[in-house]
Motif scaffolding. Sequence first.
Motif, PDB file in Angstrom:
ATOM      1  N   PHE A  46      80.661  63.874  -5.668  1.00 31.92           N
ATOM      2  CA  PHE A  46      79.395  64.133  -4.982  1.00 31.92           C
ATOM      3  C   PHE A  46      78.415  64.816  -5.917  1.00 31.92           C
ATOM      4  CE2 PHE A  46      76.505  65.299  -1.704  1.00 31.92           C
ATOM      5  CZ  PHE A  46      76.157  66.622  -1.904  1.00 31.92           C
ATOM      6  N   VAL A  47      77.138  64.410  -5.826  1.00 32.23           N
ATOM      7  CA  VAL A  47      76.081  65.036  -6.615  1.00 32.23           C
ATOM      8  C   VAL A  47      75.067  65.720  -5.707  1.00 32.23           C
ATOM      9  CG1 VAL A  47      74.177  64.649  -8.229  1.00 32.23           C
ATOM     10  CG2 VAL A  47      76.336  63.383  -8.496  1.00 32.23           C
ATOM     11  N   ALA A  48      74.497  64.958  -4.761  1.00 39.08           N
ATOM     12  CA  ALA A  48      73.463  65.509  -3.886  1.00 39.08           C
ATOM     13  C   ALA A  48      73.341  64.645  -2.642  1.00 39.08           C
ATOM     14  CB  ALA A  48      72.125  65.582  -4.606  1.00 39.08           C
ATOM     15  N   SER A  56      67.473  68.766   5.460  1.00 38.04           N
ATOM     16  CA  SER A  56      68.718  69.363   4.954  1.00 38.04           C
ATOM     17  C   SER A  56      69.091  68.696   3.640  1.00 38.04           C
ATOM     18  CB  SER A  56      69.858  69.168   5.955  1.00 38.04           C
ATOM     19  OG  SER A  56      69.636  69.916   7.124  1.00 38.04           O
ATOM     20  N   ILE A  57      69.389  69.519   2.678  1.00 39.34           N
ATOM     21  CA  ILE A  57      69.730  69.028   1.337  1.00 39.34           C
ATOM     22  C   ILE A  57      70.917  69.821   0.811  1.00 39.34           C
ATOM     23  CG2 ILE A  57      68.958  68.994  -1.066  1.00 39.34           C
ATOM     24  CD1 ILE A  57      66.159  68.333  -0.058  1.00 39.34           C
ATOM     25  N   TYR A  58      71.846  69.124   0.179  1.00 35.16           N
ATOM     26  CA  TYR A  58      72.995  69.773  -0.440  1.00 35.16           C
ATOM     27  C   TYR A  58      73.137  69.285  -1.884  1.00 35.16           C
ATOM     28  CZ  TYR A  58      74.340  70.881   4.377  1.00 35.16           C
ATOM     29  OH  TYR A  58      74.369  71.342   5.669  1.00 35.16           O
ATOM     30  N   TYR A  59      73.648  70.178  -2.707  1.00 31.85           N
ATOM     31  CA  TYR A  59      73.915  69.836  -4.100  1.00 31.85           C
ATOM     32  C   TYR A  59      75.317  70.272  -4.487  1.00 31.85           C
ATOM     33  CZ  TYR A  59      68.836  69.363  -4.563  1.00 31.85           C
ATOM     34  OH  TYR A  59      67.524  68.979  -4.416  1.00 31.85           O
ATOM     35  N   ALA A  60      75.894  69.545  -5.417  1.00 32.16           N
ATOM     36  CA  ALA A  60      77.113  70.022  -6.038  1.00 32.16           C
ATOM     37  C   ALA A  60      76.774  71.234  -6.905  1.00 32.16           C
ATOM     38  CB  ALA A  60      77.733  68.924  -6.907  1.00 32.16           C
ATOM     39  N   LYS A  64      73.269  72.151  -9.283  1.00 29.00           N
ATOM     40  CA  LYS A  64      72.326  73.004  -8.551  1.00 29.00           C
ATOM     41  C   LYS A  64      71.394  73.697  -9.527  1.00 29.00           C
ATOM     42  CE  LYS A  64      74.342  74.603  -5.015  1.00 29.00           C
ATOM     43  NZ  LYS A  64      75.215  75.389  -4.120  1.00 29.00           N
ATOM     44  N   GLY A  65      70.095  73.641  -9.234  1.00 35.16           N
ATOM     45  CA  GLY A  65      69.103  74.254 -10.096  1.00 35.16           C
ATOM     46  C   GLY A  65      68.587  73.321 -11.183  1.00 35.16           C
ATOM     47  N   ARG A  66      69.270  72.191 -11.381  1.00 43.90           N
ATOM     48  CA  ARG A  66      68.830  71.239 -12.410  1.00 43.90           C
ATOM     49  C   ARG A  66      68.393  69.901 -11.808  1.00 43.90           C
ATOM     50  NH1 ARG A  66      72.407  69.305 -15.932  1.00 43.90           N
ATOM     51  NH2 ARG A  66      74.205  69.536 -14.545  1.00 43.90           N
ATOM     52  N   PHE A  67      69.040  69.497 -10.718  1.00 40.20           N
ATOM     53  CA  PHE A  67      68.740  68.217 -10.069  1.00 40.20           C
ATOM     54  C   PHE A  67      67.999  68.473  -8.754  1.00 40.20           C
ATOM     55  CE2 PHE A  67      72.476  65.494 -11.878  1.00 40.20           C
ATOM     56  CZ  PHE A  67      72.133  65.889 -13.165  1.00 40.20           C
TER      57      PHE A  67
END
Length: 126
Positions: A46-48, A56-60, A64-67
Amino acid sequence: VQLVESGGGLVQAGGSLRLSCAASGRTSSSREMGWFRQAPGKEREFVAAISWSGGSIYYADSVKGRFTISRDNAKNTVYLQMNSLKSEDTAVYYCAAGVGYYSGSPGRSQYEYAFWGQGTQVTVSS
């Protein structure tokens, strides 16, 4: 739902790329969307992910902080802006559309996604 990714390529470490995922199908704008990646010899990860509304948004943790993931439902397109790229970001990146409709919480498991693009290669040279 059909998905077509674009925007991959070769970039030096520290550089940026923007991936796009064009979706077709009447229900595409009502589905959660996700980005996953698979490096050689590794499992897909998973990436995002983003809900249908973008609320709602989730990041790996690794990105996080770059994508940044975003979507334009009027264009049926999802984007993944990738900054400060590292060699470990090298992988085939896949766009995916969720199983259900109007979910407020996008999934982080590949099993929650029913439709997949063909993938686009991202190579980061160090």
